[in-house]
Design an enzyme around this catalytic site. Structure first.
Site, PDB file in Angstrom:
ATOM      1  N   GLU A 186       2.431  40.431  -9.056  1.00  0.00           N
ATOM      2  CA  GLU A 186       1.130  40.245  -9.692  1.00  0.00           C
ATOM      3  C   GLU A 186       0.557  41.592 -10.094  1.00  0.00           C
ATOM      4  O   GLU A 186       0.587  42.542  -9.311  1.00  0.00           O
ATOM      5  CB  GLU A 186       0.200  39.541  -8.709  1.00  0.00           C
ATOM      6  CG  GLU A 186      -1.211  39.334  -9.200  1.00  0.00           C
ATOM      7  CD  GLU A 186      -2.094  38.757  -8.101  1.00  0.00           C
ATOM      8  OE1 GLU A 186      -2.387  37.556  -8.156  1.00  0.00           O
ATOM      9  OE2 GLU A 186      -2.470  39.510  -7.171  1.00  0.00           O
ATOM     10  N   ASP A 195      -2.728  38.600 -13.824  1.00  0.00           N
ATOM     11  CA  ASP A 195      -3.799  37.914 -13.101  1.00  0.00           C
ATOM     12  C   ASP A 195      -5.143  38.140 -13.790  1.00  0.00           C
ATOM     13  O   ASP A 195      -5.713  39.233 -13.714  1.00  0.00           O
ATOM     14  CB  ASP A 195      -3.845  38.395 -11.654  1.00  0.00           C
ATOM     15  CG  ASP A 195      -4.884  37.644 -10.834  1.00  0.00           C
ATOM     16  OD1 ASP A 195      -5.024  36.422 -11.021  1.00  0.00           O
ATOM     17  OD2 ASP A 195      -5.576  38.284 -10.012  1.00  0.00           O
ATOM     18  N   ARG A 216       0.817  -1.212   0.000  1.00  0.00           N
ATOM     19  CA  ARG A 216       0.000   0.000   0.000  1.00  0.00           C
ATOM     20  C   ARG A 216       0.848   1.259   0.000  1.00  0.00           C
ATOM     21  O   ARG A 216       0.562   2.210  -0.737  1.00  0.00           O
ATOM     22  CB  ARG A 216      -0.959  -0.019   1.194  1.00  0.00           C
ATOM     23  CG  ARG A 216      -1.893   1.189   1.309  1.00  0.00           C
ATOM     24  CD  ARG A 216      -2.493   1.655  -0.007  1.00  0.00           C
ATOM     25  NE  ARG A 216      -3.082   0.575  -0.788  1.00  0.00           N
ATOM     26  CZ  ARG A 216      -3.162   0.592  -2.110  1.00  0.00           C
ATOM     27  NH1 ARG A 216      -2.685   1.620  -2.808  1.00  0.00           N
ATOM     28  NH2 ARG A 216      -3.717  -0.422  -2.755  1.00  0.00           N
ATOM     29  N   LYS A 255       1.972  39.758  -4.202  1.00  0.00           N
ATOM     30  CA  LYS A 255       0.579  39.781  -4.633  1.00  0.00           C
ATOM     31  C   LYS A 255      -0.133  41.026  -4.089  1.00  0.00           C
ATOM     32  O   LYS A 255       0.473  41.879  -3.441  1.00  0.00           O
ATOM     33  CB  LYS A 255      -0.115  38.490  -4.198  1.00  0.00           C
ATOM     34  CG  LYS A 255       0.430  37.268  -4.911  1.00  0.00           C
ATOM     35  CD  LYS A 255      -0.541  36.114  -4.853  1.00  0.00           C
ATOM     36  CE  LYS A 255      -0.112  35.001  -5.779  1.00  0.00           C
ATOM     37  NZ  LYS A 255      -1.153  33.965  -5.932  1.00  0.00           N
ATOM     38  N   LYS A 282       0.261  24.867  -4.474  1.00  0.00           N
ATOM     39  CA  LYS A 282      -0.962  24.150  -4.084  1.00  0.00           C
ATOM     40  C   LYS A 282      -0.696  22.649  -4.136  1.00  0.00           C
ATOM     41  O   LYS A 282      -1.136  21.937  -5.038  1.00  0.00           O
ATOM     42  CB  LYS A 282      -2.119  24.548  -4.998  1.00  0.00           C
ATOM     43  CG  LYS A 282      -2.506  26.019  -4.846  1.00  0.00           C
ATOM     44  CD  LYS A 282      -3.602  26.420  -5.813  1.00  0.00           C
ATOM     45  CE  LYS A 282      -3.953  27.899  -5.652  1.00  0.00           C
ATOM     46  NZ  LYS A 282      -4.977  28.352  -6.613  1.00  0.00           N
TER      47      LYS A 282
END
Length: 282
Positions: free
Chosen positions: A199, A220, A103, A170, A138
């Site tokens: 950004e 953006d 596993r 940002k 992310k």
């Protein structure tokens, strides 16, 4: 930023696997104790999906840490495309160890191959352009380097690794610093030599960022027309990165505007694991 290389990840792989085995095996696999300790076995691992493979080194580390008597024989390499029912690797060794490690080994391989498969799927959309597709932060906590390596196996590229290796300024950073020029000047002063990306949400902000000396400018959610104008205004002064709300239908048109990069959080965030199966024979 340069792509991660497998050679850079030796310590990370060993640490990932130690945590995974501690989580899964804990004080010992009580079910495996049903099998006589001396019994040997073989196993073949196949894929049930079309996929791009990533994570072979993690599989090797699982069985190396668990039981060095297990031999792993690979039929494929990272970055290779595979078809349903294709054998990926064979195992030989104590039956208990093959079953105990199954596993954890397949978890790494199915997840990382899922990332590589998704990355390759996206890369195929823009294969005829010069754009580079970038990952983001992310990622699964504790598995960022693994996922970012898998992205490279799928033909895409790494953005910054974390908060320490490049600036990404940002909207909230800009507001707190007092404006775009102020934020860029402060970044160059704090860490000379580190890439400074900022950004922007309009062409006017783009002009400010260019005048202040940004290395990379993130566009953006600009319209396609504004992206094309941004490329014209930029004229090669900085690298341009498109970001925000990008999907399969918009990917190629954005690439055709002439931007240098497109960053896609879904590459590591919205991933379907590859379906794998282990077949044991005694």
């Amino acid at each position: 930023m340069p792509n991660l290389r497998l050679a850079d990840l030796t310590a990370e792989i060993e640490a990932n696997v130690r945590r995974a085995l501690l989580e899964d095996v804990g004080s010992g696999d009580i079910t495996a104790q049903l099998i006589p300790a001396e019994r040997l076995a073989k196993a073949t691992i196949i894929t049930r999906d079309n996929a791009v493979i990533a994570g072979t080194a993690w599989v090797d580390a699982v069985f190396r840490q668990l039981d060095p008597r297990v031999a792993v024989h690979w039929q494929v390499r990272d970055g290779e495309r595979v078809k349903p029912n294709q054998p990926l690797f064979h195992l030989e060794g104590p039956a208990r160890s093959l079953l105990t490690g199954e596993r954890s080994a397949l978890n790494f391989l199915q997840m990382l191959s899922g990332v590589a498969t998704r990355a390759q799927h996206l890369a195929d959309f823009v294969a005829e352009t010069q754009v580079k597709l970038l990952d983001t932060r992310k990622t699964l906590p504790g598995l960022r380097l693994a996922q970012k390596y898998a992205v490279t196996c799928g033909g895409c590229h790494n953005h910054r690794i974390g908060l320490y290796d490049a600036f990404l300024i940002k909207e909230n950073h800009i507001a707190a610093c007092g404006g775009i020029p102020e934020a860029i000047r402060a970044a160059h002063k704090i860490a000379p030599g580190k890439p400074v990306e900022i950004e922007v949400e309009s062409l006017d902000e783009l002009k400010e960022a260019l005048a202040a000396g940004a290395d990379i400018i993130m566009l953006d959610e600009l319209s396609l027309d504004d992206m094309r104008e941004a490329v014209r205004l930029n004229a090669g002064k900085a690298k341009l990165e498109a970001s925000g709300g990008i999907n399969e239908s918009t990917l190629l048109p954005i690439a055709q505007t002439g931007v240098d990069y497109i960053s896609i959080g879904a590459m590591t965030k919205d991933v379907k694991a590859v379906d794998l199966s282990m077949r044991l024979s005694l």
